[in-house]
Write an enzyme that holds these catalytic residues in place. Structure first.
Site, mmCIF file in Angstrom:
data_model
loop_
_atom_site.group_PDB
_atom_site.id
_atom_site.type_symbol
_atom_site.label_atom_id
_atom_site.label_comp_id
_atom_site.label_asym_id
_atom_site.label_seq_id
_atom_site.Cartn_x
_atom_site.Cartn_y
_atom_site.Cartn_z
ATOM 1 N N SER A 34 0.864 -1.180 0.000
ATOM 2 C CA SER A 34 0.000 0.000 0.000
ATOM 3 C C SER A 34 0.898 1.227 0.000
ATOM 4 O O SER A 34 2.085 1.149 0.358
ATOM 5 C CB SER A 34 -0.935 -0.009 1.210
ATOM 6 O OG SER A 34 -0.212 -0.161 2.430
ATOM 7 N N GLU A 36 1.225 5.625 0.666
ATOM 8 C CA GLU A 36 0.667 6.836 1.273
ATOM 9 C C GLU A 36 1.064 8.064 0.473
ATOM 10 O O GLU A 36 2.216 8.225 0.070
ATOM 11 C CB GLU A 36 1.162 6.975 2.716
ATOM 12 C CG GLU A 36 0.631 8.225 3.414
ATOM 13 C CD GLU A 36 1.093 8.333 4.847
ATOM 14 O OE1 GLU A 36 0.721 7.451 5.659
ATOM 15 O OE2 GLU A 36 1.844 9.278 5.168
ATOM 16 N N ASP A 128 -1.542 15.571 15.861
ATOM 17 C CA ASP A 128 -0.685 16.396 16.701
ATOM 18 C C ASP A 128 -1.099 17.850 16.591
ATOM 19 O O ASP A 128 -1.750 18.270 15.634
ATOM 20 C CB ASP A 128 0.784 16.246 16.288
ATOM 21 C CG ASP A 128 1.293 14.830 16.522
ATOM 22 O OD1 ASP A 128 1.057 14.308 17.620
ATOM 23 O OD2 ASP A 128 1.898 14.246 15.602
ATOM 24 N N PHE A 237 11.391 14.378 10.454
ATOM 25 C CA PHE A 237 10.261 13.463 10.585
ATOM 26 C C PHE A 237 10.444 12.554 11.803
ATOM 27 O O PHE A 237 9.509 12.323 12.561
ATOM 28 C CB PHE A 237 10.119 12.593 9.327
ATOM 29 C CG PHE A 237 9.730 13.332 8.085
ATOM 30 C CD1 PHE A 237 9.091 14.557 8.140
ATOM 31 C CD2 PHE A 237 10.002 12.793 6.833
ATOM 32 C CE1 PHE A 237 8.721 15.243 6.986
ATOM 33 C CE2 PHE A 237 9.630 13.462 5.675
ATOM 34 C CZ PHE A 237 8.991 14.688 5.755
ATOM 35 N N HIS A 287 3.834 -1.010 3.721
ATOM 36 C CA HIS A 287 3.189 0.281 3.472
ATOM 37 C C HIS A 287 4.280 1.309 3.212
ATOM 38 O O HIS A 287 5.162 1.515 4.051
ATOM 39 C CB HIS A 287 2.358 0.690 4.695
ATOM 40 C CG HIS A 287 1.568 1.954 4.512
ATOM 41 N ND1 HIS A 287 0.421 2.007 3.749
ATOM 42 C CD2 HIS A 287 1.767 3.217 4.993
ATOM 43 C CE1 HIS A 287 -0.069 3.239 3.779
ATOM 44 N NE2 HIS A 287 0.728 3.995 4.513
#
Length: 315
Positions: A34, A36, A128, A237, A287
């Site tokens: 998958s 993103e 967040d 990140f 993913h």
């Protein structure tokens, strides 16, 4: 480790490596993948995203997901992107949904709109605060946690729901055990699977997966893979999600600032090896955090044995 320091290699191990089976030989392509994406902010970014979707579509992804932030414009872009992927690309698409800056009624209304648009899969996140390092403060009339959000979504419709997992512990958690307890509550609330934040050592995932199973978490935990081309960006990140970037990665990218093609090759190599080691440990679902680019994710999937399907082939 200093990137310029000589590394002492084990000659016995090196000799064994020289005679090992090639790392990516003979893989049957039995993985589910998958991808993103994040919603585009301009026409140029929208074209780049759509190119990435079209390039990855022949790999028959299980789904693609589109991120979501606080604020009406971001929500609208996410909704539009997900709806277009479903309608025009024909790929199952999941929309991210958070608890930030919304009442329960507003969040449920958004979920209803997704269902009406054909979205059957939500990535449910606490989210967040807008400012880096600022503590999360729930809306007085909103959901206070991803667990509550999962329960609320199940009241709206029978969504498939993915939630986040943190192999190196969420920065807000007081200990790994409480973080795992939180993950279990999300699964028990009705989540279908957990997708991890990115990490760079296979043992990090294997240890976390074993700990989760020991806690009674039986839903699939899918490793999230971030191919890194910019170490400084990756560190940013990582600081937000508790991931650790190993020192050896700095050495691999040292001297490549002005060589983007070389950075791409190094990034694909590092991420592909991580995926191959996870595969060797039994992982069959991956993913990929694409950052709206298809090339690295496509190359890694190819190395794992996946091949593009012709349009019209069964997925």
């Amino acid at each position: 480790m200093n990137a310029s320091s000589p590394v002492q290699l084990d000659p016995v191990q090196e000799k064994r490596t020289a005679h090992d089976t090639p790392l990516f030989s003979g893989l049957p392509g039995d993985c589910e993948v998958s991808f993103e994406f994040f919603p585009p902010k301009s026409e140029k970014m929208e074209a780049q995203l759509w190119d990435a979707v079209q390039e990855l579509k022949p790999l028959a992804p299980k789904f693609v997901s589109v991120t979501y932030g606080a604020g009406g414009s971001t929500r609208e872009r996410t909704h539009a992107t997900v709806a277009r992927i479903i309608a025009e690309a024909g790929i199952p698409a999941a929309a991210h949904l958070t608890c930030v800056d919304a009442t329960r009624a507003e969040t449920q209304k958004i979920a209803e709109q997704y269902w009406e648009a054909g979205v059957r899969h939500i990535v449910a996140l606490r989210g967040d605060a807008g400012e880096p390092g600022a503590p999360f403060t729930p809306h007085p009339e909103g959901y206070a946690s991803a667990e509550e959000l999962v329960r609320g979504l199940k009241e709206v419709a029978d969504f498939e729901i993915s939630v986040a997992a943190y192999p190196e512990t969420h920065p807000d958690a007081d200990c790994p055990e409480s973080d795992l307890d939180n993950l279990k509550r999300k699964i028990d609330a009705g989540a279908t699977r957990a997708i991890t934040q990115f990490f760079f050592a296979p043992e990090t995932f294997f240890e976390f997966d074993a700990q989760a199973k020991a806690c009674g978490i039986d839903a699939p935990i899918v490793p999230g893979i971030l191919p890194v081309t910019n170490v400084a960006q990756a560190r940013k990140f990582a600081g937000l999600c508790g991931a650790v970037i190993p020192d050896w990665m700095d050495g691999l990218f040292d001297g490549l600032d002005a060589r983007p093609a070389a950075r791409q090759l190094v990034a694909a190599t590092v991420a592909a090896e991580l995926c191959r080691r996870l595969y060797a440990g039994g992982v069959r679902q991956f993913h990929f955090y694409t950052l709206n680019r298809a090339d690295l994710a496509y190359a890694i999937c190819h190395l794992l044995g996946l091949r593009a399907k012709a349009q019209g082939d069964a997925a």
